[in-house]
Design an enzyme around this catalytic site. Structure first.
Site, PDB file in Angstrom:
ATOM      1  N   ASP A 159       0.820  -1.213   0.000  1.00 52.34           N
ATOM      2  CA  ASP A 159       0.000   0.000   0.000  1.00 52.34           C
ATOM      3  C   ASP A 159       0.860   1.272   0.000  1.00 52.34           C
ATOM      4  O   ASP A 159       2.085   1.202   0.013  1.00 52.34           O
ATOM      5  CB  ASP A 159      -0.926  -0.068   1.232  1.00 52.34           C
ATOM      6  CG  ASP A 159      -2.297   0.511   0.949  1.00 52.34           C
ATOM      7  OD1 ASP A 159      -2.417   1.378   0.063  1.00 52.34           O
ATOM      8  OD2 ASP A 159      -3.254   0.108   1.635  1.00 52.34           O
ATOM      9  N   ASP A 214     -10.329   3.513  -3.353  1.00 54.34           N
ATOM     10  CA  ASP A 214     -10.991   2.312  -2.822  1.00 54.34           C
ATOM     11  C   ASP A 214     -12.443   2.188  -3.269  1.00 54.34           C
ATOM     12  O   ASP A 214     -13.215   3.142  -3.224  1.00 54.34           O
ATOM     13  CB  ASP A 214     -10.970   2.344  -1.289  1.00 54.34           C
ATOM     14  CG  ASP A 214      -9.586   2.066  -0.750  1.00 54.34           C
ATOM     15  OD1 ASP A 214      -8.626   1.991  -1.547  1.00 54.34           O
ATOM     16  OD2 ASP A 214      -9.466   1.920   0.482  1.00 54.34           O
TER      17      ASP A 214
HETATM   18  C1  GLA Z   1      -6.008   1.249   1.522  1.00 53.08           C
HETATM   19  C2  GLA Z   1      -6.192   0.218   0.394  1.00 53.08           C
HETATM   20  C3  GLA Z   1      -7.326  -0.732   0.766  1.00 53.08           C
HETATM   21  C4  GLA Z   1      -6.996  -1.414   2.083  1.00 53.08           C
HETATM   22  C5  GLA Z   1      -6.756  -0.389   3.177  1.00 53.08           C
HETATM   23  C6  GLA Z   1      -6.225  -1.023   4.444  1.00 53.08           C
HETATM   24  O1  GLA Z   1      -7.091   2.083   1.620  1.00 53.08           O
HETATM   25  O2  GLA Z   1      -6.470   0.863  -0.815  1.00 53.08           O
HETATM   26  O3  GLA Z   1      -7.537  -1.670  -0.254  1.00 53.08           O
HETATM   27  O4  GLA Z   1      -5.879  -2.242   1.909  1.00 53.08           O
HETATM   28  O5  GLA Z   1      -5.793   0.571   2.760  1.00 53.08           O
HETATM   29  O6  GLA Z   1      -5.991  -0.107   5.454  1.00 53.08           O
END
Ligand code: GLA
Length: 431
Positions: A159, A214
């Site tokens: 990430d 997301d």
């Molecule tokens: C980010 C990623 C998500 C998830 C969260 C976890 O937002 O894009 O897919 O992995 O972190 O905290």
């Protein structure tokens, strides 16, 4: 003559010194593990449903269900822990699992997966912290990669939170090298939300890269709201928004390097029609298929969607070309995906609030796909059409001349596409 020989000698010494130095440099970047995602990766991830509320029992129960319900046989082989598995780093800087959530340890969990034909994925972050504020890998990349390899990890989602001043190409390349150096093939899933246009630089860095923010449990865009300072609040991306962002990037995707429009929300609260449309369109876009629902408690409709072998086969087609939207007409979208053996996947999406009757006039849907160098040529080629969601529907042809088992098949001229749903066909050139 002497001078020429001397110049040649000096040149030779310089070149071999350069090679020797390159060989010796321990920090020279190493290539990615090749061939781990020749078709888009398939599996399950804990985030969309459980966020950081994960533990050993849930993960093992999910693994058992993946075997029992035939998901592993359908291709979903990765079981991926997302954020929140972490405990503390020890005095030497090595990361450990949360001892309360994972009392038997991650290595035991990986063994559990491998005994059942599954693979275990894990999550970290290029920054100092993960998005949920656990320890990130910044400054510990090699140490973490070696730890994952020693645990038997098969997949890393990496990430992009808490990465101020980090160079994305450098940060992801460092982890790519670390994974290679650690000696265990680990699929590398880049997750920086498309912020730094990873499609332009990540082809040789990872096996997939997120192209959007997301996803949420939303088919239509979620309205923007504002905080007390008038700043727009964070909101998840809807299925329809993600489609618009991911579709234009099709030229960048291919075997071993996929656009990732984020994990699936099938079974998490949209309607069955919306789930079906979401799943189909992810397959049309050759997206990684990472389930995100509670597998221990799911409806028959959800199971039927995620195990539709014909639709999964569109996603997993070995040609590996992401589909394209050839036409948007009001609320209707027309999608094609070139498949191996001269076939096409075809899908009409109805994004509108009412059911729609769609005329199937194939010649008006003719187009030329420069990326694959193919066009359906509906004028001259007749296709046998199979409905991939309606098993009771009889096959038909695009020009009413196809024959199956000696019978002439009819051409269907119109079809109803329900609101927020799709009609999906496989078009195979008739012999
Ligand atoms: C980010 C990623 C998500 C998830 C969260 C976890 O937002 O894009 O897919 O992995 O972190 O905290």
């Amino acid at each position: 003559m002497k001078r020429i020989l001397l110049t040649l000698l000096v040149g030779l010494v310089a070149v071999s010194a350069l090679f020797a130095q390159q060989r010796r440099r321990p920090d020279a970047p190493l290539p990615k593990w090749e061939g781990l995602a020749l078709t888009p990766q398939m599996g399950w991830n804990s985030w969309n449903k459980f966020a950081t509320e994960i533990n050993e029992e849930l993960i093992k129960a999910t693994a058992d269900k993946m075997v029992e319900l035939g998901l592993v046989d359908a291709g979903y082989v990765y079981l991926n822990l997302d954020d929140g598995w972490h405990g503390e780093r020890d005095a030497q800087g090595f990361i450990h699992e949360d001892p309360v959530k994972f009392p038997s340890g991650i290595k035991a969990l990986a063994d559990y997966m491998h005994e059942r034909g599954l693979k275990l994925g894990i999550y970290s972050d290029a920054g100092t912290n993960t998005c949920a504020c656990y320890a990130g890998s910044n400054g510990h990349e090699y140490q973490d990669a070696f730890t994952y390899a020693s645990w038997g990890i098969d997949y890393l989602k990496y990430d992009w939170c808490y990465t101020q001043n980090l160079n994305p190409v450098g940060a992801y390349t460092t982890m790519r090298s670390a994974l290679k150096r650690a000696g265990r093939p680990i699929l590398f899933s880049i997750c920086e939300w498309g912020s730094n246009r990873p499609w332009e630089w990540a082809q040789n860095v990872g096996h997939s890269w997120r192209t959007t923010g997301d996803i949420g449990v939303a088919f239509l865009p979620v309205p923007v709201t504002y905080d007390e300072n008038g700043r727009p609040r964070w909101r998840p991306q809807s299925v329809l928004e993600i489609l618009d962002q991911n579709e234009p990037l099709r030229a960048y995707a291919g075997p071993d390097h996929w656009n990732d429009p984020d994990m699936l929300e099938v079974g998490n609260g949209m309607t069955v029609s919306e789930d079906r449309a979401h799943f189909t369109l992810w397959c049309m876009m050759a997206a990684p298929l990472i389930l995100g629902n509670d597998l221990t408690n799911m409806s028959d409709e959800t199971l039927a969607i995620i195990t539709n072998k014909d639709v999964i086969a569109i996603d997993q087609d070995p040609l590996g070309i992401q589909g394209l939207r050839i036409k948007k007409q009001g609320d209707l979208q027309y999608w094609f995906k070139p498949l191996s053996d001269g076939a096409w996947a075809f899908c009409v999406l109805n994004a509108g609030p009412e059911d729609a009757v769609v005329e199937l006039d194939w010649e008006t849907l003719e187009f030329n796909d420069e990326l694959s160098g193919r066009s359906p040529q509906f004028k001259t080629v007749n296709y046998t059409v199979k409905d991939l969601w309606d098993a009771s529907a009889k096959p038909f042809t695009t020009r009413a001349k196809g024959k199956k088992k000696g019978q002439t098949l009819p051409a269907r001229t119109s079809v109803t596409v329900a609101s927020h749903d799709v009609v999906t066909y496989r078009l195979t050139p008739a012999k």
